[in-house]
Design a protein around this motif. Sequence first.
Motif, PDB file in Angstrom:
ATOM      1  N   GLN A  57       0.851  -1.189   0.000  1.00 55.10           N
ATOM      2  CA  GLN A  57       0.000   0.000   0.000  1.00 55.10           C
ATOM      3  C   GLN A  57       0.882   1.233   0.000  1.00 55.10           C
ATOM      4  O   GLN A  57       2.071   1.165   0.294  1.00 55.10           O
ATOM      5  CB  GLN A  57      -0.911   0.019   1.224  1.00 55.10           C
ATOM      6  N   SER A  58       0.262   2.358  -0.260  1.00 59.23           N
ATOM      7  CA  SER A  58       1.023   3.599  -0.267  1.00 59.23           C
ATOM      8  C   SER A  58       1.528   3.924   1.139  1.00 59.23           C
ATOM      9  O   SER A  58       0.943   3.474   2.134  1.00 59.23           O
ATOM     10  CB  SER A  58       0.143   4.740  -0.780  1.00 59.23           C
ATOM     11  N   PRO A  59       2.594   4.717   1.241  1.00 59.64           N
ATOM     12  CA  PRO A  59       3.107   5.107   2.560  1.00 59.64           C
ATOM     13  C   PRO A  59       2.063   5.816   3.422  1.00 59.64           C
ATOM     14  O   PRO A  59       2.067   5.676   4.641  1.00 59.64           O
ATOM     15  CB  PRO A  59       4.271   6.044   2.221  1.00 59.64           C
ATOM     16  N   VAL A  60       1.123   6.525   2.787  1.00 53.30           N
ATOM     17  CA  VAL A  60       0.071   7.209   3.545  1.00 53.30           C
ATOM     18  C   VAL A  60      -0.814   6.191   4.254  1.00 53.30           C
ATOM     19  O   VAL A  60      -1.138   6.341   5.439  1.00 53.30           O
ATOM     20  CB  VAL A  60      -0.770   8.126   2.626  1.00 53.30           C
ATOM     21  N   LEU A  61      -1.209   5.130   3.557  1.00 55.56           N
ATOM     22  CA  LEU A  61      -2.051   4.098   4.167  1.00 55.56           C
ATOM     23  C   LEU A  61      -1.290   3.353   5.259  1.00 55.56           C
ATOM     24  O   LEU A  61      -1.861   3.003   6.289  1.00 55.56           O
ATOM     25  CB  LEU A  61      -2.570   3.126   3.108  1.00 55.56           C
ATOM     26  N   TRP A  62      -0.005   3.074   5.019  1.00 58.92           N
ATOM     27  CA  TRP A  62       0.812   2.424   6.054  1.00 58.92           C
ATOM     28  C   TRP A  62       0.894   3.310   7.283  1.00 58.92           C
ATOM     29  O   TRP A  62       0.796   2.829   8.406  1.00 58.92           O
ATOM     30  CB  TRP A  62       2.224   2.120   5.532  1.00 58.92           C
ATOM     31  N   GLY A  63       1.065   4.611   7.070  1.00 60.57           N
ATOM     32  CA  GLY A  63       1.146   5.550   8.193  1.00 60.57           C
ATOM     33  C   GLY A  63      -0.138   5.559   9.008  1.00 60.57           C
ATOM     34  O   GLY A  63      -0.110   5.552  10.243  1.00 60.57           O
ATOM     35  N   LYS A  64      -1.285   5.560   8.319  1.00 58.45           N
ATOM     36  CA  LYS A  64      -2.577   5.531   9.017  1.00 58.45           C
ATOM     37  C   LYS A  64      -2.755   4.216   9.763  1.00 58.45           C
ATOM     38  O   LYS A  64      -3.240   4.197  10.900  1.00 58.45           O
ATOM     39  CB  LYS A  64      -3.715   5.736   8.019  1.00 58.45           C
ATOM     40  N   TYR A  65      -2.359   3.121   9.136  1.00 59.89           N
ATOM     41  CA  TYR A  65      -2.456   1.800   9.758  1.00 59.89           C
ATOM     42  C   TYR A  65      -1.637   1.764  11.052  1.00 59.89           C
ATOM     43  O   TYR A  65      -2.121   1.321  12.101  1.00 59.89           O
ATOM     44  CB  TYR A  65      -1.965   0.746   8.761  1.00 59.89           C
ATOM     45  N   ARG A 108      -0.586   4.417  12.773  1.00 60.92           N
ATOM     46  CA  ARG A 108      -1.166   5.390  13.712  1.00 60.92           C
ATOM     47  C   ARG A 108      -2.373   4.798  14.430  1.00 60.92           C
ATOM     48  O   ARG A 108      -2.477   4.861  15.665  1.00 60.92           O
ATOM     49  CB  ARG A 108      -1.580   6.664  12.959  1.00 60.92           C
ATOM     50  N   ASP A 109      -3.281   4.164  13.685  1.00 62.06           N
ATOM     51  CA  ASP A 109      -4.475   3.572  14.295  1.00 62.06           C
ATOM     52  C   ASP A 109      -4.114   2.436  15.247  1.00 62.06           C
ATOM     53  O   ASP A 109      -4.742   2.252  16.286  1.00 62.06           O
ATOM     54  CB  ASP A 109      -5.448   3.079  13.223  1.00 62.06           C
ATOM     55  N   THR A 110      -3.088   1.673  14.877  1.00 60.65           N
ATOM     56  CA  THR A 110      -2.622   0.592  15.745  1.00 60.65           C
ATOM     57  C   THR A 110      -2.060   1.156  17.040  1.00 60.65           C
ATOM     58  O   THR A 110      -2.348   0.636  18.133  1.00 60.65           O
ATOM     59  CB  THR A 110      -1.569  -0.261  15.010  1.00 60.65           C
ATOM     60  N   LEU A 111      -1.269   2.211  16.947  1.00 66.06           N
ATOM     61  CA  LEU A 111      -0.698   2.843  18.145  1.00 66.06           C
ATOM     62  C   LEU A 111      -1.794   3.433  19.035  1.00 66.06           C
ATOM     63  O   LEU A 111      -1.730   3.326  20.263  1.00 66.06           O
ATOM     64  CB  LEU A 111       0.319   3.924  17.760  1.00 66.06           C
ATOM     65  N   SER A 138     -10.664   8.394  14.300  1.00 66.28           N
ATOM     66  CA  SER A 138     -11.451   9.085  13.283  1.00 66.28           C
ATOM     67  C   SER A 138     -11.024  10.532  13.071  1.00 66.28           C
ATOM     68  O   SER A 138     -11.468  11.167  12.124  1.00 66.28           O
ATOM     69  CB  SER A 138     -12.933   9.052  13.651  1.00 66.28           C
ATOM     70  N   LEU A 139     -10.159  11.055  13.925  1.00 65.80           N
ATOM     71  CA  LEU A 139      -9.786  12.466  13.820  1.00 65.80           C
ATOM     72  C   LEU A 139      -9.146  12.822  12.486  1.00 65.80           C
ATOM     73  O   LEU A 139      -9.281  13.943  12.020  1.00 65.80           O
ATOM     74  CB  LEU A 139      -8.869  12.871  14.974  1.00 65.80           C
ATOM     75  N   THR A 140      -8.471  11.880  11.867  1.00 68.21           N
ATOM     76  CA  THR A 140      -7.849  12.165  10.567  1.00 68.21           C
ATOM     77  C   THR A 140      -8.355  11.246   9.483  1.00 68.21           C
ATOM     78  O   THR A 140      -7.670  10.973   8.521  1.00 68.21           O
ATOM     79  CB  THR A 140      -6.307  12.059  10.665  1.00 68.21           C
ATOM     80  N   GLY A 141      -9.526  10.721   9.638  1.00 67.47           N
ATOM     81  CA  GLY A 141     -10.095   9.894   8.575  1.00 67.47           C
ATOM     82  C   GLY A 141     -10.722   8.634   9.102  1.00 67.47           C
ATOM     83  O   GLY A 141     -10.746   8.375  10.296  1.00 67.47           O
ATOM     84  N   GLU A 142     -11.239   7.833   8.188  1.00 68.20           N
ATOM     85  CA  GLU A 142     -11.932   6.589   8.535  1.00 68.20           C
ATOM     86  C   GLU A 142     -10.952   5.566   9.087  1.00 68.20           C
ATOM     87  O   GLU A 142      -9.881   5.355   8.547  1.00 68.20           O
ATOM     88  CB  GLU A 142     -12.611   6.041   7.285  1.00 68.20           C
ATOM     89  N   SER A 143     -11.362   4.913  10.180  1.00 66.74           N
ATOM     90  CA  SER A 143     -10.506   3.916  10.830  1.00 66.74           C
ATOM     91  C   SER A 143     -10.820   2.524  10.340  1.00 66.74           C
ATOM     92  O   SER A 143     -11.968   2.175  10.139  1.00 66.74           O
ATOM     93  CB  SER A 143     -10.709   3.982  12.347  1.00 66.74           C
ATOM     94  N   LYS A 144      -9.785   1.694  10.194  1.00 63.09           N
ATOM     95  CA  LYS A 144      -9.986   0.299   9.846  1.00 63.09           C
ATOM     96  C   LYS A 144      -9.219  -0.625  10.771  1.00 63.09           C
ATOM     97  O   LYS A 144      -9.261  -1.818  10.600  1.00 63.09           O
ATOM     98  CB  LYS A 144      -9.559   0.038   8.414  1.00 63.09           C
ATOM     99  N   ALA A 145      -8.493  -0.093  11.744  1.00 61.95           N
ATOM    100  CA  ALA A 145      -7.695  -0.932  12.643  1.00 61.95           C
ATOM    101  C   ALA A 145      -8.132  -0.706  14.076  1.00 61.95           C
ATOM    102  O   ALA A 145      -8.031   0.389  14.576  1.00 61.95           O
ATOM    103  CB  ALA A 145      -6.214  -0.609  12.494  1.00 61.95           C
ATOM    104  N   ASN A 146      -8.682  -1.740  14.705  1.00 57.52           N
ATOM    105  CA  ASN A 146      -9.107  -1.627  16.091  1.00 57.52           C
ATOM    106  C   ASN A 146      -8.230  -2.502  16.914  1.00 57.52           C
ATOM    107  O   ASN A 146      -8.351  -2.761  17.991  1.00 57.52           O
ATOM    108  CB  ASN A 146     -10.579  -2.012  16.233  1.00 57.52           C
TER     109      ASN A 146
END
Length: 165
Positions: free
Chosen positions: A4-12, A14-17, A157-165
């Motif tokens: 995936q793009s670095p942006v998606l990895w970063g969000k993944y 971030r959500d994991t953290l 959700s503060l910076t977009g849709e979440s997919k990692a709980n």
Amino acid sequence: MTAQSPVLWGKYIRDTLIAATVASAAAFTCYMLELPPWAMFVGWVAFFTQPNSASSAISSGICIALGILMGMTAAIVNTLLQPVVGSIAFAVTVFSVAFVVVSLRGLPLVGNIIAWFLGLITFFAAHSGNALSGVIGLTIVTALGILAGYCCSYLQSLTGESKAN
């Protein structure tokens, strides 16, 4: 995970953290208050059984609390029925509880069957000696889990849709 793009990895990441931090803080709070962290995680799971919103969190909290209370009631009913009807008391009690819980599935606010059953599981897993204080304590700790799940979802959700709980 696929490339995936670095942006998606970063969000993944971030959500994991966020999820790990919130879970750790909630579990540590339980530890410090001498509450069972496993019951907090039951509340966390109950939160994520419905769309992530404040109203769904309230609905999940009500259903899990009612499930815990139903567990206490079922234990009392089973104890009262056993001397009268013997071993069949267990089957009658489970049938009655399942009938009530499943019949509520279409109702707003109290229709989260998963949260009801998570409440029942929580009550019986706790093996509480004092039923009423057990219900109150378990309701508080599962509510902490629901709050933690809500906070996790909100922060993600503060910076977009979440997919990692």
